[in-house]
Design a protein around this motif. Structure first.
Motif, short mmCIF file in Angstrom:
data_model
loop_
_atom_site.label_atom_id
_atom_site.label_comp_id
_atom_site.label_asym_id
_atom_site.label_seq_id
_atom_site.Cartn_x
_atom_site.Cartn_y
_atom_site.Cartn_z
N TYR A 231 11.23 8.29 -11.76
CA TYR A 231 10.77 9.59 -11.25
C TYR A 231 9.45 9.98 -11.90
CZ TYR A 231 10.71 14.31 -9.49
OH TYR A 231 10.33 15.45 -8.84
N GLN A 232 9.22 9.55 -13.12
CA GLN A 232 7.93 9.80 -13.75
C GLN A 232 6.81 9.13 -12.95
OE1 GLN A 232 7.73 9.37 -18.13
NE2 GLN A 232 9.95 9.28 -18.10
N LYS A 233 7.10 7.99 -12.34
CA LYS A 233 6.11 7.32 -11.49
C LYS A 233 5.83 8.16 -10.24
CE LYS A 233 7.42 2.66 -12.97
NZ LYS A 233 7.94 1.33 -12.53
N VAL A 234 6.88 8.78 -9.71
CA VAL A 234 6.72 9.65 -8.55
C VAL A 234 5.83 10.84 -8.91
CG1 VAL A 234 7.90 11.16 -6.92
CG2 VAL A 234 8.92 8.97 -7.54
N LEU A 235 6.10 11.44 -10.07
CA LEU A 235 5.30 12.57 -10.52
C LEU A 235 3.84 12.15 -10.72
CD1 LEU A 235 7.70 14.29 -13.08
CD2 LEU A 235 7.03 15.13 -10.84
N SER A 236 3.65 10.94 -11.25
CA SER A 236 2.29 10.44 -11.45
C SER A 236 1.57 10.30 -10.12
CB SER A 236 2.34 9.09 -12.18
OG SER A 236 1.04 8.56 -12.32
N LYS A 237 2.27 9.78 -9.13
CA LYS A 237 1.67 9.61 -7.81
C LYS A 237 1.38 10.98 -7.18
CE LYS A 237 3.01 6.18 -5.36
NZ LYS A 237 3.78 5.24 -4.50
N LEU A 238 2.31 11.93 -7.39
CA LEU A 238 2.12 13.28 -6.86
C LEU A 238 0.91 13.94 -7.50
CD1 LEU A 238 3.27 15.50 -5.04
CD2 LEU A 238 4.70 16.23 -6.95
N SER A 239 0.69 13.67 -8.78
CA SER A 239 -0.45 14.27 -9.48
C SER A 239 -1.77 13.75 -8.90
CB SER A 239 -0.38 13.96 -10.97
OG SER A 239 -0.67 12.60 -11.23
N GLN A 240 -1.74 12.56 -8.32
CA GLN A 240 -2.96 11.95 -7.79
C GLN A 240 -3.27 12.41 -6.37
OE1 GLN A 240 -2.51 7.69 -8.24
NE2 GLN A 240 -1.74 7.93 -10.32
N THR A 241 -2.33 13.14 -5.76
CA THR A 241 -2.55 13.63 -4.39
C THR A 241 -2.32 15.13 -4.32
OG1 THR A 241 -0.26 13.03 -3.83
CG2 THR A 241 -1.98 11.44 -3.28
N SER A 242 -2.58 15.82 -5.42
CA SER A 242 -2.46 17.27 -5.46
C SER A 242 -3.81 17.91 -5.17
CB SER A 242 -1.94 17.73 -6.83
OG SER A 242 -0.65 17.23 -7.08
N ILE A 243 -3.80 19.19 -4.87
CA ILE A 243 -5.04 19.92 -4.62
C ILE A 243 -5.94 19.83 -5.86
CG2 ILE A 243 -6.02 22.22 -4.22
CD1 ILE A 243 -3.56 22.84 -2.52
N GLY A 244 -7.21 19.52 -5.62
CA GLY A 244 -8.16 19.42 -6.72
C GLY A 244 -8.40 18.00 -7.21
N THR A 245 -7.62 17.04 -6.67
CA THR A 245 -7.80 15.65 -7.08
C THR A 245 -8.58 14.88 -6.01
OG1 THR A 245 -5.70 14.94 -6.08
CG2 THR A 245 -5.65 15.69 -8.37
N LEU A 246 -9.18 13.77 -6.42
CA LEU A 246 -9.91 12.92 -5.49
C LEU A 246 -8.93 12.17 -4.61
CD1 LEU A 246 -12.85 11.98 -4.83
CD2 LEU A 246 -12.40 10.01 -6.33
N ALA A 247 -9.05 12.32 -3.31
CA ALA A 247 -8.12 11.69 -2.38
C ALA A 247 -8.18 10.17 -2.53
CB ALA A 247 -8.45 12.09 -0.95
N PRO A 248 -7.03 9.51 -2.75
CA PRO A 248 -7.03 8.05 -2.89
C PRO A 248 -7.57 7.36 -1.63
CG PRO A 248 -4.94 8.99 -3.61
CD PRO A 248 -5.70 10.08 -2.93
N ASN A 249 -8.41 6.38 -1.84
CA ASN A 249 -8.98 5.66 -0.71
C ASN A 249 -8.01 4.61 -0.18
OD1 ASN A 249 -11.06 4.95 1.15
ND2 ASN A 249 -11.57 3.18 -0.12
N PHE A 250 -8.11 4.31 1.09
CA PHE A 250 -7.33 3.24 1.71
C PHE A 250 -8.11 2.72 2.90
CE2 PHE A 250 -6.08 7.17 3.78
CZ PHE A 250 -6.11 6.85 5.12
N THR A 251 -7.73 1.53 3.35
CA THR A 251 -8.38 0.91 4.50
C THR A 251 -7.31 0.38 5.45
OG1 THR A 251 -10.28 0.23 3.16
CG2 THR A 251 -9.97 -0.91 5.26
N GLN A 252 -7.42 0.75 6.73
CA GLN A 252 -6.48 0.25 7.74
C GLN A 252 -7.23 0.01 9.05
OE1 GLN A 252 -2.78 2.38 8.17
NE2 GLN A 252 -2.26 2.13 6.01
N LYS A 253 -6.56 -0.67 9.96
CA LYS A 253 -7.16 -0.98 11.24
C LYS A 253 -6.99 0.18 12.22
CE LYS A 253 -6.52 -6.01 10.99
NZ LYS A 253 -5.89 -7.19 11.62
#
Length: 382
Positions: A231-253
């Motif tokens: 669950y700490q990993k979930v919280l870490s991921k949530l912290s990276q997609t919260s307001i004020g954070t840089l949106a994680p980049n991704f690439t798809q077709k």
């Protein structure tokens, strides 16, 4: 309606456990046996079981025949977790925790009214369910009355006012449930069930700081347990997609097979919208979203749709884009709930969206089309 509600219930539970257990692999599992006896006069023919599996984002799905009201499951779960049983053809459901040992289920009526006799996790979960029962009953009444009122709503009625009035009642139920979850966490800081209570208290729009505070209130043994560490990993991921954070980049077709990255749109306001062709609530928002896009698309704003469709529903995805008039960029890796972008953003339900600024920073989450229009009106020049 009951079947649709059950499908949503199964989906939400599925996504919660999958979020908690994305990569954990344990050397030793937890063997379990589920033995159940329900009223044979209910004439159920089959029972379905879903439980979490850290090696499979979709979890384990199993089924058994119901003979004279009795059925049995045997398995080895890699991690104790919440499971869902439901009988067919009535789709009565039962939530329980699968833990090591024998789990007895008995009911003189349907599966939904069964009593579970098992180990400490199920005892703790029963306490949580008892605390939630009154507000759950009231919530069911609210949604039942809402559905009746919606069906009876005249065509010329102001639907915005109607929805706002009912939203207040729905919000009351959400707020009361949140209080109960937090009360349970305070009372039971030494229970693994409290981790689920934390997740549930966050609802559809979890607050990273709030959930972190709740998690830190748990005992050290729970925080350092395998589920606590995950669950700490979930919280870490949530912290990276919260307001004020840089949106994680991704690439798809995109629909033509061209690779597109989120960072390709740096310099624009981007509405990142997770949806799927089979998602009714998603598509219900499309007409209003199309209007908002048409109004602001020439003002440094665009939308990126990321579909959680699968390869087998690719045609349905493409048809939905045309039918709904979605003229903005559409991406997908056609991996369903295992979509790389949705996993990166810890998407647990759809529709789910993020409004990203020209600098790539998340500035809002889970905006309805009307709220998006209002927000853009504040951000963009007239």
């Amino acid at each position: 309606m009951k079947y649709l509600h059950l499908k949503c219930l199964i989906l939400l539970a599925n996504l919660f456990i999958a979020a908690i257990l994305p990569t954990l692999v344990l050397a030793q599992g937890y063997p379990f046996i589920i033995k159940a006896k329900i009223n044979p006069q209910k004439k159920q023919s089959k029972v379905m079981l879903w439980y979490p599996d850290p090696a499979n984002v979709s979890g384990v799905k199993d089924s058994a025949e119901v003979k004279n009201g009795e059925f049995e499951f045997r398995g080895n779960i890699k991690f104790p977790g919440k499971a869902i049983l439901y009988t067919m053809p009535d789709y009565n459901d039962l939530e329980l925790f699968i833990e090591s040992g024998t789990i007895l289920i008995q009911s003189s009526d349907s599966l939904a009214n069964a009593v579970v006799t098992a180990g400490p996790l199920n005892k703790d979960f029963a306490k949580l369910q008892k605390m939630l029962a009154p507000v759950n009953k009231k919530r069911t009444e609210i949604y039942t009355d809402y559905s009746k009122a919606l069906r009876a709503l005249p065509e010329n009625a102001d639907k915005k006012v109607f929805e706002e009035s009912w939203e207040q009642k729905k919000e009351w139920a959400r707020s009361e449930r949140k209080k109960i979850y937090q009360d349970f966490i305070t009372r039971m800081p030494n229970s693994l069930v409290s981790i689920e209570a934390i997740q549930s208290s966050g609802g559809f729009t979890p607050d990273f700081k709030e959930l972190t505070t709740l998690f830190e209130s748990l005992t050290e043994s729970v925080r350092n347990s395998p589920s606590g560490k995950e669950y700490q990993k979930v919280l870490s991921k949530l912290s990276q997609t919260s307001i004020g954070t840089l949106a994680p980049n991704f690439t798809q077709k995109d629909t033509t097979g061209k690779l597109v990255s989120l960072t390709d749109f740096r310099g624009k306001y981007v509405f990142l919208d997770f949806w799927a062709s089979w998602c009714g609530p998603c598509r219900a928002e499309h007409p209003a979203l199309v209007k908002t896009f048409n109004e602001f698309s020439n003002q440094n704003f665009t939308i990126i749709g990321v579909s959680l469709d699968q390869l087998k529903t690719r045609d349905a995805w493409l048809k939905a884009i045309v039918k709904d008039g979605l003229t903005w960029t559409q991406l997908s890796d056609l991996q369903g709930w295992s979509n790389e972008a949705s996993t990166l953003y810890n998407v647990q339900f759809i529709p789910k969206n993020y409004l990203i600024g020209p600098d790539g920073v998340i500035i809002a989450i889970d905006l309805k089309p009307e709220s998006l229009k209002e927000k853009l009106g504040q951000l963009l020049p007239k």
